[in-house]
Write an enzyme that holds these catalytic residues in place. Structure first.
Site, PDB file in Angstrom:
ATOM      1  N   ARG A   1      -0.058   4.249  13.427  1.00 56.92           N
ATOM      2  CA  ARG A   1      -0.908   3.118  12.351  1.00 56.92           C
ATOM      3  C   ARG A   1      -1.661   3.832  11.378  1.00 56.92           C
ATOM      4  O   ARG A   1      -1.845   3.633  10.746  1.00 56.92           O
ATOM      5  CB  ARG A   1      -0.786   1.891  12.169  1.00 56.92           C
ATOM      6  CG  ARG A   1      -1.296   1.200  13.368  1.00 56.92           C
ATOM      7  CD  ARG A   1      -0.376  -0.473  14.226  1.00 56.92           C
ATOM      8  NE  ARG A   1      -1.215  -1.250  12.865  1.00 56.92           N
ATOM      9  CZ  ARG A   1      -0.195  -2.053  12.432  1.00 56.92           C
ATOM     10  NH1 ARG A   1       1.232  -1.620  12.405  1.00 56.92           N
ATOM     11  NH2 ARG A   1      -0.660  -3.083  11.936  1.00 56.92           N
TER      12      ARG A   1
ATOM     13  N   LEU B   1      -0.302  -2.747   6.122  1.00 54.70           N
ATOM     14  CA  LEU B   1      -0.115  -2.222   7.201  1.00 54.70           C
ATOM     15  C   LEU B   1       1.104  -3.417   7.852  1.00 54.70           C
ATOM     16  O   LEU B   1       0.045  -4.574   8.940  1.00 54.70           O
ATOM     17  CB  LEU B   1      -0.771  -1.281   7.997  1.00 54.70           C
ATOM     18  CG  LEU B   1      -1.372  -0.171   7.442  1.00 54.70           C
ATOM     19  CD1 LEU B   1      -1.763   0.428   8.194  1.00 54.70           C
ATOM     20  CD2 LEU B   1       0.297   0.682   7.357  1.00 54.70           C
ATOM     21  N   SER B   2       2.282  -3.694   8.117  1.00 59.92           N
ATOM     22  CA  SER B   2       2.974  -4.185   8.097  1.00 59.92           C
ATOM     23  C   SER B   2       2.902  -4.152   9.732  1.00 59.92           C
ATOM     24  O   SER B   2       2.398  -3.318  10.217  1.00 59.92           O
ATOM     25  CB  SER B   2       4.556  -4.416   7.823  1.00 59.92           C
ATOM     26  OG  SER B   2       4.815  -4.372   6.344  1.00 59.92           O
ATOM     27  N   ALA B   3       3.280  -5.791  10.252  1.00 66.84           N
ATOM     28  CA  ALA B   3       3.081  -5.703  11.586  1.00 66.84           C
ATOM     29  C   ALA B   3       4.763  -4.994  13.149  1.00 66.84           C
ATOM     30  O   ALA B   3       5.469  -5.025  12.108  1.00 66.84           O
ATOM     31  CB  ALA B   3       3.770  -7.425  12.216  1.00 66.84           C
TER      32      ALA B   3
END
Length: 388
Positions: free
Chosen positions: A40, A93-95
């Site tokens: 990420r 930015l999603s989990a």
């Protein structure tokens, strides 16, 4: 320790934490490899935003690389805010756990053509492309600035992904015709029929449903409908081009209530602590979709606060003798609506959130529990009531 070594260590720790908490989907082992190949941090902007209890404050990679990395790798269930609009988060930015869960729900296979709706930073499009293959993913982003940044990151990662600027909610088919899978990264209360029309019969649509939950729909063989089960409890940012979702938190409740005195007050014969059950919370989300419910610790004990984002509110807090008291006001008695839905959930046998699903047709959408054909139903949105 250099930044590269520090990030490598954080990636390793994240993978191990995903393992410890069971967040790696057993049916999609490819996700471990994709996360390792496309971490990420390769898709994160140089400025993140952290909530300090009062406001969002910037974390700049050049100024505080450790703090930036802490925010980015805060944990398997932690998202990282990447953009503010009007002082509120508008992209993230999603989990990691949620990203893995939703891509697992997509049942993605090599060669599938994928429409990723809501590019954001480009990470989920990259992961989907790692699985589906070169030239198999098109991703749409309404924010031209974000689309350009994501396009550059995807290119730097060596991925053949078509990243276009456009409104994925209101648009039609992406270039190239129907897709096998549609993956949405922002929340919608009602599914645009254009999404169903864009997916081949038998294909899947995975999307965050309103304020709470994500759903996987399968398009019917004749393309006339789509239905499927709730998959989890994801909370995503809403569609920026659609109706605003009610805000959460004490400030939103205070705005709704203002200085209004209760119009109704009574004692309750049930323990409000039961509202900590997330399966009940989800059932309330289905039955009273515009009710925002949260708890707040006060000097006299824990209070449960409810509002509809407009003018109706309710509060449950301990009375002088410890008995829970319900106070409410506004055009509707939203506290009573929540209690009625609570009783209905108990009458249904206290089903868990995975026992609910959604059906979408061109004319109506509804949630159901237990059985899509014979179970209880609740209308979604403002369209027609579901037929019995």
């Amino acid at each position: 320790m250099g930044e590269h070594e520090d990030l490598a260590g954080r990636r390793t720790r994240l993978a191990a934490e995903m393992e410890r908490c069971g967040a790696w989907p057993a049916d999609s082992p490819w996700l471990r490899e994709a996360f390792a190949a496309l971490p990420r941090d390769r898709f994160a902007p140089d400025r993140l935003w952290r909530w300090d209890g009062w406001a969002y404050v910037p974390l700049d990679r050049a100024v505080d690389p450790g703090g930036w990395a802490d925010e980015l790798y805060g944990g398997v269930h932690s998202a990282a805010v990447t953009q503010l609009t009007g002082g509120l988060p508008s992209s993230s930015l999603s989990a990691p756990s949620v990203v893995a869960d939703m891509l697992d729900s997509l049942r993605l296979e090599p060669g599938h053509r994928v429409w990723d709706v809501g590019t954001g930073q480009g990470w989920t499009a990259a992961l989907a492309a790692w699985r589906a293959g070169p030239g198999r993913v098109v991703t749409t982003e309404v924010d031209e600035h974000l689309a350009a940044l994501a396009r550059a990151r995807l290119s730097d990662a060596g991925l053949d992904v078509e990243a276009v600027t456009g409104n994925g909610t209101g648009g039609g088919l992406p270039r190239g015709g129907p897709v096998d899978r549609l993956h949405a990264t922002y929340a919608v209360e009602t599914v645009p029929w254009s999404w169903v029309a864009a997916v081949r019969p038998g294909g899947r649509i995975v999307y965050p449903w309103g304020r709470l939950g994500h759903v996987a729909l399968t398009v019917a063989d004749d393309g006339s409908s789509a239905r499927g089960w709730v998959q989890g409890l994801a909370q995503f940012m809403g569609d920026r081009t659609g109706p605003a979702q009610p805000s959460t938190g004490p400030a939103a409740y205070a705005r709704v209530r203002a200085d209004a005195e209760p119009e109704a007050r009574r004692a309750l014969d049930r323990d409000p602590a039961g509202l900590e059950d997330w399966h009940l919370r989800f059932a309330l989300r289905v039955a009273v979709p515009d009710a925002v419910l949260f708890t707040e610790q006060r000097e006299d004990g824990q209070a449960v606060l409810v509002h509809d984002g407009d003018r109706s509110w309710a509060e449950i807090r301990p009375g002088a003798d410890g008995t829970p008291l319900l106070s409410q006001g506004g055009p509707r008695l939203i506290g009573d609506e929540v209690l009625t839905a609570w009783s209905q959930w108990e009458d249904l046998g206290r089903p868990d959130l995975y026992d609910y699903g959604v059906t979408v047709t061109p004319d109506a959408q509804w949630a159901w529990q237990g059985d899509p054909d014979t179970g209880p139903r609740w209308p979604i949105g403002t369209g027609p009531e579901p037929a019995d």
